[in-house]
Design an enzyme around this catalytic site. Structure first.
Site, mmCIF file in Angstrom:
data_model
loop_
_atom_site.group_PDB
_atom_site.id
_atom_site.type_symbol
_atom_site.label_atom_id
_atom_site.label_comp_id
_atom_site.label_asym_id
_atom_site.label_seq_id
_atom_site.Cartn_x
_atom_site.Cartn_y
_atom_site.Cartn_z
ATOM 1 N N ASP A 170 1.186 -1.194 0.072
ATOM 2 C CA ASP A 170 -0.247 0.358 0.099
ATOM 3 C C ASP A 170 1.131 1.184 0.151
ATOM 4 O O ASP A 170 1.982 0.801 0.487
ATOM 5 C CB ASP A 170 -0.996 -0.392 1.299
ATOM 6 C CG ASP A 170 -1.891 1.400 1.554
ATOM 7 O OD1 ASP A 170 -2.323 1.516 0.263
ATOM 8 O OD2 ASP A 170 -1.710 1.715 2.573
ATOM 9 N N ASP A 227 -0.032 5.040 0.889
ATOM 10 C CA ASP A 227 -0.167 5.713 2.389
ATOM 11 C C ASP A 227 -0.463 5.754 3.354
ATOM 12 O O ASP A 227 -1.191 4.339 3.337
ATOM 13 C CB ASP A 227 -1.339 6.921 1.982
ATOM 14 C CG ASP A 227 -1.212 7.353 0.656
ATOM 15 O OD1 ASP A 227 0.183 7.829 0.317
ATOM 16 O OD2 ASP A 227 -2.132 8.031 0.251
#
Length: 179
Positions: free
Chosen positions: A9, A11
């Site tokens: 992922d 952020d």
């Protein structure tokens, strides 16, 4: 020949989640991300970014601004001798303000669309792959795609519901043990 992959992922895993980051001067990398990726590279993992980007649909930044930052991130990783194979993203959200992005989407995590697209595009063996996320939707996306090793990076913003049958770590360096 199928390849194993490390799905990250963005952020909250690659960079600190300040909320809708879209400029390189407001991006700070999370401690351990480069060490983790170098070890994954050494062990033969292809590295991918899979990221929901509802900020595009909400009108906080443009798809072009997102792409510019993604290219900057990929280039920065290259300076550390790490290749990001591809950045997959989903700009859609049911509450988007920009009409073309206002929809439910198979690519938006917790749906597995981005991961399954990477599997097809890059000949990935999901059974030998790993996903690292910092939100429940990341872990669900990994499970929904058939990834057996899903790692949750503990953080102060998002909590993981009980009994998720995933690996929980407090620092990215710990993920090296699961490669």
């Amino acid at each position: 020949m199928k390849f194993k992959a490390l799905f990250l992922d963005r952020d909250g895993v690659i960079n600190i989640d300040y909320g809708y980051v879209y400029k390189s001067d407001s991006l700070s990398f999370i401690d351990g991300i480069f060490e983790l990726c170098l070890e994954a590279k050494k062990l033969g993992y292809k590295i991918f970014i899979v990221t929901n980007q509802s900020g595009i649909g909400r009108g906080y930044f443009s798809e072009n601004q997102f792409q510019k930052l993604s290219k900057w991130i990929e280039n920065y990783f290259q300076t550390k001798d790490i290749i990001i194979q591809e950045t997959y993203f989903c700009p859609h959200h049911k509450d988007a303000k920009i009409t073309k992005y206002k929809k439910e989407c198979f690519f938006r995590k917790p749906n597995p669309g981005m991961i399954l697209r990477a599997e097809k595009d890059h000949n990935i063996d999901l059974n030998k792959s790993i996903l690292i996320g910092d939100k429940f939707s990341d872990i669900q996306a990994g499970k929904n795609a058939g990834i057996s090793k899903n790692i949750f990076l503990n953080n102060e913003l998002y909590k993981l519901p009980e009994n998720q049958n995933c690996i929980i770590i407090d620092h990215l360096i710990e993920a090296i043990n699961y490669l």
